[in-house]
Design a protein around this motif. Structure first.
Motif, mmCIF file in Angstrom:
data_model
loop_
_atom_site.group_PDB
_atom_site.id
_atom_site.type_symbol
_atom_site.label_atom_id
_atom_site.label_comp_id
_atom_site.label_asym_id
_atom_site.label_seq_id
_atom_site.Cartn_x
_atom_site.Cartn_y
_atom_site.Cartn_z
ATOM 1 N N UNK A 123 0.803 -1.226 0.000
ATOM 2 C CA UNK A 123 0.000 0.000 0.000
ATOM 3 C C UNK A 123 0.836 1.277 0.000
ATOM 4 N N UNK A 124 2.136 1.147 0.038
ATOM 5 C CA UNK A 124 3.022 2.305 0.151
ATOM 6 C C UNK A 124 2.855 3.270 -1.025
ATOM 7 N N UNK A 125 2.866 2.763 -2.245
ATOM 8 C CA UNK A 125 2.764 3.646 -3.415
ATOM 9 C C UNK A 125 1.446 4.417 -3.416
ATOM 10 N N UNK A 130 -1.553 9.461 -2.593
ATOM 11 C CA UNK A 130 -2.646 10.178 -1.927
ATOM 12 C C UNK A 130 -2.139 11.192 -0.899
ATOM 13 N N UNK A 131 -0.819 11.296 -0.766
ATOM 14 C CA UNK A 131 -0.209 12.181 0.233
ATOM 15 C C UNK A 131 -0.834 11.929 1.606
ATOM 16 N N UNK A 132 -0.858 10.659 1.948
ATOM 17 C CA UNK A 132 -1.495 10.191 3.178
ATOM 18 C C UNK A 132 -0.792 10.743 4.419
ATOM 19 N N UNK A 133 -1.562 11.372 5.300
ATOM 20 C CA UNK A 133 -1.037 11.882 6.569
ATOM 21 C C UNK A 133 -1.081 10.832 7.668
ATOM 22 N N UNK A 143 1.561 -2.206 8.333
ATOM 23 C CA UNK A 143 1.851 -1.066 9.205
ATOM 24 C C UNK A 143 3.351 -0.769 9.222
ATOM 25 N N UNK A 144 4.170 -1.794 9.354
ATOM 26 C CA UNK A 144 5.621 -1.611 9.386
ATOM 27 C C UNK A 144 6.109 -1.055 8.051
ATOM 28 N N UNK A 145 5.625 -1.636 6.966
ATOM 29 C CA UNK A 145 6.025 -1.187 5.627
ATOM 30 C C UNK A 145 5.664 0.293 5.413
ATOM 31 N N UNK A 146 4.444 0.658 5.769
ATOM 32 C CA UNK A 146 3.992 2.044 5.617
ATOM 33 C C UNK A 146 4.797 2.976 6.517
ATOM 34 N N UNK A 147 5.013 2.557 7.747
ATOM 35 C CA UNK A 147 5.734 3.412 8.702
ATOM 36 C C UNK A 147 7.176 3.649 8.261
ATOM 37 N N UNK A 148 7.809 2.625 7.697
ATOM 38 C CA UNK A 148 9.187 2.777 7.215
ATOM 39 C C UNK A 148 9.259 3.706 6.001
ATOM 40 N N UNK A 149 8.126 3.862 5.306
ATOM 41 C CA UNK A 149 8.055 4.779 4.162
ATOM 42 C C UNK A 149 7.691 6.195 4.616
#
Length: 192
Positions: A123-125, A130-133, A143-149
């Motif tokens: 989901x990172x890309x 979406x410039x997700x906040x 969650x880990x993948x997103x947080x590391x991004x």
């Protein structure tokens, strides 16, 4: 102008985390309880081959995803959030479930700005696009993948995601708590 772009997972995040348990127990003649669900992948929990689970899922996915119960306070909180923020649902569901997912959200009166059915747990890309906040999720690996991004993640507590967190992940226990934390994050952003 809206404050935040909030990305939200669906299965296990706005819906009950164990929504699949009864139908899966019945189908595979098992007696697994919620407390025994300490892994994310259902075939591992049930002690079956992934191919067996995929066959079951293909036969039952419409019923499973049509009948899911919402987590407590989801509707109220998302309605409040949608007044001040952009709400984007970002799910790993198969693309074939796009119309069913739109229908489910409308039937349950959950407002949103857009829905992205990725067919993948990556989901990172989409979060970057979406410039997700803040991303609300139940899958630990996501969650880990997103947080590391660099994405702030609110991880809804479940039996299957109780692992160590990094500084970009906040474990949450309810949708009311999510609302409160997002309020605090906005105040922090405005203070900067």
């Amino acid at each position: 102008m809206k404050n935040f772009n909030i990305c939200i997972d669906i299965d296990g995040t706005i819906t009950d985390a164990y929504y699949w348990l009864n139908i899966t127990n019945k189908y595979f003649n098992k007696n697994i309880t919620e407390k025994q669900i300490t892994k994310y992948y259902i075939h591992e929990v049930m002690g079956i081959k992934q191919s067996e689970y995929e066959e079951f899922y293909e036969k039952n996915k419409i019923q499973i995803h049509s009948e899911q119960k919402l987590r407590e306070d989801v509707q109220i909180v998302i309605k409040k959030l949608s007044l001040m923020h952009n709400i984007f649902f970002v799910t790993a569901r198969e693309k074939s479930l796009t119309m069913l997912t739109h229908s489910y959200l409308r039937k349950n009166e959950i407002p949103y700005d857009d829905l992205f059915v990725l067919g993948s747990h990556y989901k990172v890309d989409k979060a970057r696009e979406l410039e997700c906040n803040v991303f609300i999720e139940d899958n630990y690996d996501n969650a880990v993948q997103l947080s590391k991004a660099g994405v702030k993640v609110l991880l809804l507590d479940t039996n299957y995601n109780r692992k160590p967190l990094n500084e970009n992940i906040i474990r949450v226990f309810s949708w009311k708590e999510i609302y409160s934390i997002i309020d605090k994050l906005i105040l922090q952003c405005k203070a900067m």
